[in-house]
Design an enzyme around this catalytic site. Structure first.
Site, PDB file in Angstrom:
ATOM      1  CD  GLU A  13      58.746 -53.538  31.605  1.00 47.11           C
ATOM      2  OE1 GLU A  13      58.637 -53.503  32.628  1.00 47.11           O
ATOM      3  OE2 GLU A  13      57.952 -52.990  30.537  1.00 47.11           O
ATOM      4  CG  ASP A  32      54.258 -49.268  34.868  1.00 44.94           C
ATOM      5  OD1 ASP A  32      53.740 -49.528  33.884  1.00 44.94           O
ATOM      6  OD2 ASP A  32      55.526 -49.077  34.881  1.00 44.94           O
TER       7      ASP A  32
HETATM    8  C1  BGC Z   1      53.117 -57.045  28.062  1.00 40.47           C
HETATM    9  C2  BGC Z   1      53.658 -55.883  27.436  1.00 40.47           C
HETATM   10  C3  BGC Z   1      53.878 -54.658  28.222  1.00 40.47           C
HETATM   11  C4  BGC Z   1      54.664 -54.968  29.323  1.00 40.47           C
HETATM   12  C5  BGC Z   1      54.843 -53.765  30.300  1.00 40.47           C
HETATM   13  C6  BGC Z   1      53.943 -57.325  29.250  1.00 40.47           C
HETATM   14  O1  BGC Z   1      53.272 -58.144  30.026  1.00 40.47           O
HETATM   15  O2  BGC Z   1      52.772 -57.983  27.426  1.00 40.47           O
HETATM   16  O3  BGC Z   1      52.704 -55.682  26.399  1.00 40.47           O
HETATM   17  O4  BGC Z   1      54.175 -53.593  27.643  1.00 40.47           O
HETATM   18  O5  BGC Z   1      54.281 -56.118  30.134  1.00 40.47           O
HETATM   19  O6  BGC Z   1      55.779 -54.096  31.062  1.00 40.47           O
HETATM   20  C1  BGC Z   2      56.310 -50.355  31.767  1.00 36.55           C
HETATM   21  C2  BGC Z   2      55.618 -49.017  31.439  1.00 36.55           C
HETATM   22  C3  BGC Z   2      55.220 -49.031  30.304  1.00 36.55           C
HETATM   23  C4  BGC Z   2      53.896 -50.032  30.599  1.00 36.55           C
HETATM   24  C5  BGC Z   2      52.924 -50.238  29.373  1.00 36.55           C
HETATM   25  C6  BGC Z   2      55.326 -51.368  31.904  1.00 36.55           C
HETATM   26  O1  BGC Z   2      55.796 -52.399  32.154  1.00 36.55           O
HETATM   27  O2  BGC Z   2      57.068 -50.230  33.243  1.00 36.55           O
HETATM   28  O3  BGC Z   2      57.061 -48.390  30.962  1.00 36.55           O
HETATM   29  O4  BGC Z   2      54.643 -47.940  29.951  1.00 36.55           O
HETATM   30  O5  BGC Z   2      54.407 -51.188  30.981  1.00 36.55           O
HETATM   31  O6  BGC Z   2      53.275 -51.102  28.553  1.00 36.55           O
END
Ligand code: BGC
Ligand code: BGC
Length: 843
Positions: free
Chosen positions: A527, A326
């Protein structure tokens, strides 16, 4: 099975405790089974079996590959940090777009733009002129509730609502539709399903969890994988499908206090029976990739856990696809950084998700680490074999290029009517009726209906996080062409039946309505930004409750439609409503709500409620860990509750409205990962102002961009060119009363990093109503900060008040401006009520 060693830092914690003369801390043991004991982790029979011919082709391919080419297969950068030329030069095995990342950084990128990028990246990957490799790359995306980064796509209810529907066939259809829309844009791989079993609903990702019931999660996982990848015998991983990812392995929903990316402290048995069920379902259906989770299990980060990634998943469960990390998750392993982490590969990680510019040093370091024997060649070969196997199974070597694939460019399929119909059906099935006093619902459509609340005509709010942008913020209804708000869905049917609808967010009306529908609830988040510490809805600011009460006091029957990513304590709001529906996060097809709550014009029921609570509903704000298997289970409404028309009410007339909290002044958080409501971040240059809505943004002489400090995008850098006065400020749409911080111990704290020489004049500004402005030169303090180090600047609020700050009406709580050039980063800004540390007195 070999015995696993105690994680390093646990050992040291224990030893330190012993040295200090105290008793060893007892830690939950990450238990291992002895060889004679049977593993609790099952051997999974995947329907996708190994093919000797394919394995031979992989061997032949690998025999020709250099170490550089192999490591490139293990690197997954992000579209904001690589170019097509980087792809040509390095030949990355895969790449991703994160939430809110679009081709050309353009939120309004068209499906054609998406395909153009997919095609260009693919062609660069198979171009062997620079890297000697012609292995096709693959693109992964978070299509987690439809193809949610693409304007115009069908947006499905978030997982929590689908859990309420408890219908695996529906889930499979949804995955199928999602796969089709993804394929239109030339993308190969989807980072779904999330099979988290959220145990503590304070967790910001609770809505990504289908249910607290592991059986639902297990069955859904299988259905999603089948729907995305196709089923054995029917296009399995053939032309018509995309690769799925079961995530986040493992225990993401079990962290202590529901803290995102935290520590899951459970026995191995619970890890399997609760958090492991989604993998049983997904792998049994043939899932080809698994994403490692950010969280730890009993103190050990999963990205570095050889026991879980290799011994359990690959060896015991016989998973022969690959494990992807991840978002810089490897960098969180003790001893690792984003660009240096052999530990993850050694633990069994096959693909490093390495957005940001860390990809390049990581790539170089991995190559060196293999040369130095820190990572065994055999480990790299195993990873690359797995990656190539998945690519072959997915037909990537045989398929035409992204732009030439069967569905590519069929842009009429993005948000197609038949896709929206599936989403609308899902909305109907997901709604849960909690209260229906006097059988108020379903409503006759030929009445005068008032629609109120911030969520009534707000497709962004009803869609939640992971919608166009990562956080789901910054969207308007125009960003959802073809979508329908809850209001619009109701208005259409009511008007057709000869009734009338009045829309007014704050509940004003021109003529007394027969009934009011109030749509309200959580604002979007994703998140860790969604983590909360208590389940009370609108703690300290019960604006929606006032709205409900005001309508009720005028003798208007009130229907509450509650938008949320989790159950919350809403006793007062339930008391103030005649009917109460949990609508979760329904997505772009708000019309599904009208289908259930309105009668047909002839008075008969259109669709009855079918949804059942996928999570237990709390009786107090403190009941965050409320699971049906608790010993002292005493929810307001148990798991599985859901009324249907005609059912007698379950709730007493008057629920307790005592939150049981003592009122204490809390810190006022202004920036923590992101601006915290109500504060919005504004860029300023000369006379121009613009609200920051994306990760990268510019205005005149200032540019800003987010970056990862501790977690994703939790920090922001500002670069001022010095061409004119520029800067940034945290502003509120309406002035705030901050008099709670008028005492002597309150401080304004900025965690900043100076990244350039200090200007001679740099201002700290606060706007406090008409003719009330505090603007102080802080260059002296700024210049004293060591370059490139995080430091806290702490200003006494009392001194600021002496400079004229009036706290009753603060419109812009903190701003930094300069006419000179400078670069500064921030990662936290707050006002603390009870500081003991020394602070700066500006005077
Ligand atoms: C990004 C998102 C990403 C996310 C993943 C962020 O820092 O900008 O694009 O999906 O992190 O957790
Ligand atoms: C998230 C994932 C996601 C990834 C890419 C991460 O921060 O936990 O679920 O797939 O970002 O965006």
């Amino acid at each position: 099975m070999e015995s696993r060693t105690t994680p390093k830092f646990l050992l040291s914690a224990v030893c330190l405790a012993v040295l200090a003369g105290c008793a060893p801390v007892s830690q939950p043991e990450n238990k291992l089974k002895s060889e004679t004991e049977e593993s609790i982790w099952p051997v999974i029979q995947s329907p996708v079996t190994q093919d000797a011919e394919m394995e031979k082709r992989i061997t032949e391919l690998m025999d020709e590959m250099t170490l550089e080419q192999k490591i490139a297969q293990m690197i997954q950068p992000e579209i904001r940090d690589i170019t097509v030329e980087d792809m040509r030069k390095y030949g990355f095995g895969s790449y991703l777009n994160g939430g809110g990342a679009f081709p050309n950084n353009d939120k309004y990128a068209t499906p054609e733009d998406w395909i153009a990028l997919a095609e260009a990246m693919y062609q660069a990957s198979v171009d062997d002129s620079l890297d000697g490799s012609s292995i096709p790359t693959m693109w992964g995306t978070d299509a987690v509730h439809g193809h949610n980064n693409v304007i115009g796509a069908t947006i499905f209810p978030h997982n929590i609502g689908l859990g309420a529907a408890n219908n695996p066939d529906l889930i499979k259809q949804i995955a199928n539709v999602t796969a089709r829309e993804v394929m239109v844009t030339g993308i190969d791989w989807v980072f779904a399903p999330t099979v988290a079993v959220a145990r503590d609903v304070r967790w910001g990702r609770t809505y990504e969890s289908y249910s607290e019931n592991p059986a639902i999660v297990r069955d859904y996982s299988a259905a999603i994988v089948e729907g995305l990848q196709g089923q054995v015998g029917q296009d399995f991983l053939g032309d018509q499908q995309v690769i799925s990812t079961v995530k986040h392995f493992i225990g993401d929903g079990g962290t202590t206090d529901g803290i995102d990316q935290g520590n899951t402290e459970v026995s191995e048995e619970e890890l399997f029976t609760v958090h492991g069920q989604g993998y049983v379902g997904g792998l049994t259906a043939g899932a080809q990739t698994v994403m490692a989770s950010f969280n730890s299990w009993n103190g050990e980060k999963i990205h570095g856990s050889k026991y879980l990634l290799t011994d359990v998943l690959k060896e015991q469960m016989k998973f022969d696809g690959f494990v992807v990390g991840d978002w810089n998750g490897h960098g969180q392993i003790p001893g690792c950084t984003n660009d240096d982490c052999p530990q993850a590969a050694n633990a069994g990680l096959d693909v490093y998700m390495v957005p940001t510019d860390a990809w390049k040093p990581l790539y170089e370091n991995l190559i060196q680490q293999v040369r130095d024997g820190v990572i065994a060649q055999s480990r790299v070969d195993d990873a690359v074999r797995r990656i190539l196997r998945v690519k072959m199974r997915a037909g990537l070597f045989a398929k035409p290029s992204p732009a030439e694939r069967p569905l590519a460019g069929r842009t009429e399929l993005i948000g197609a009517a038949e896709h929206r119909a599936v989403a609308r059906d899902a909305v109907r099935q997901s709604l849960v009726l909690l209260k229906n006093n006097q059988q108020l619902l379903p409503l006759q459509p030929n009445q005068r209906i008032l629609l109120a609340g911030s969520g009534a005509d707000n497709i962004g709010q009803q869609s939640g996080g992971w919608t166009i942008s990562w956080q789901g913020t910054g969207n308007t209804n125009e960003d959802f062409p073809g979508g329908t708000s809850i209001y619009a869905g109701i208005a259409e049917q009511v008007t057709a039946a000869g009734g009338s609808v009045e829309l007014n967010e704050s509940g004003e009306f021109s003529e007394q309505p027969d009934v009011a529908i109030v749509v309200f609830g959580e604002q979007p988040y994703a998140e860790g930004n969604g983590d909360i510490d208590n389940l009370e809805y609108q703690r300290g600011n019960k604006a929606d409750l006032e709205l409900l009460r005001r309508l009720k006091a005028q003798g208007i029957p009130v229907v509450a439609l509650f938008i949320s990513g989790r159950p919350l304590w809403v006793n007062p709001e339930i008391n103030a409503s005649d009917a109460f529906v949990a609508v979760w996060l329904p997505g772009s097809e708000g019309g599904g709500v009208a289908d259930v709550i309105l009668r047909k014009p002839d008075g008969s029921v259109q669709y009855d409620f079918q949804g059942k609570l996928p999570f237990s509903w709390p009786a107090t704000p403190q009941q965050a860990v409320l699971n049906v298997d608790n010993d002292d289970y005493s929810p307001l409404l148990p798991l599985g509750t859901g009324l249907q028309y005609g059912d007698a009410d379950l709730l007493p007339e008057n629920l307790s409205e005592t939150a049981g909290m003592t009122e204490e002044v809390q810190p006022l958080v202004i920036f923590e990962r992101a601006p915290q409501a109500p504060w919005l971040l504004e860029l300023q240059s000369g006379e121009s102002r613009s609200q920051v809505e994306s990760s990268i943004q510019a205005l005149g002489a200032i540019t800003t961009r987010t970056f990862d400090d501790q977690v994703q995008e939790d920090a922001r850098r500002f670069t001022l060119s010095g061409e004119e006065v520029s800067g940034f400020a945290f502003v509120s749409p309406f002035p705030r009363d901050l008099r709670a911080y008028a005492n002597d111990t309150s401080t304004l704290e900025l965690s900043v990093r100076r990244e350039s020489a200090s200007p001679e004049d740099v201002r700290l500004t606060i706007h406090c109503g008409d003719d009330c402005l505090v603007s102080e030169n802080i260059a002296e303090y700024f210049a004293a900060l060591p370059v490139d180090e995080w430091q806290t600047l702490r200003f006494s609020m009392a001194c600021l008040q002496e400079q004229g700050l009036e706290l009753a009406q603060v419109a812009s709580v903190v701003g930094i401006q300069s006419a000179e050039s400078m670069t500064i980063s921030i990662n936290d800004i707050r006002i603390k009520p009870d500081t003991t540390a020394p602070s700066i007195c500006l005077n």
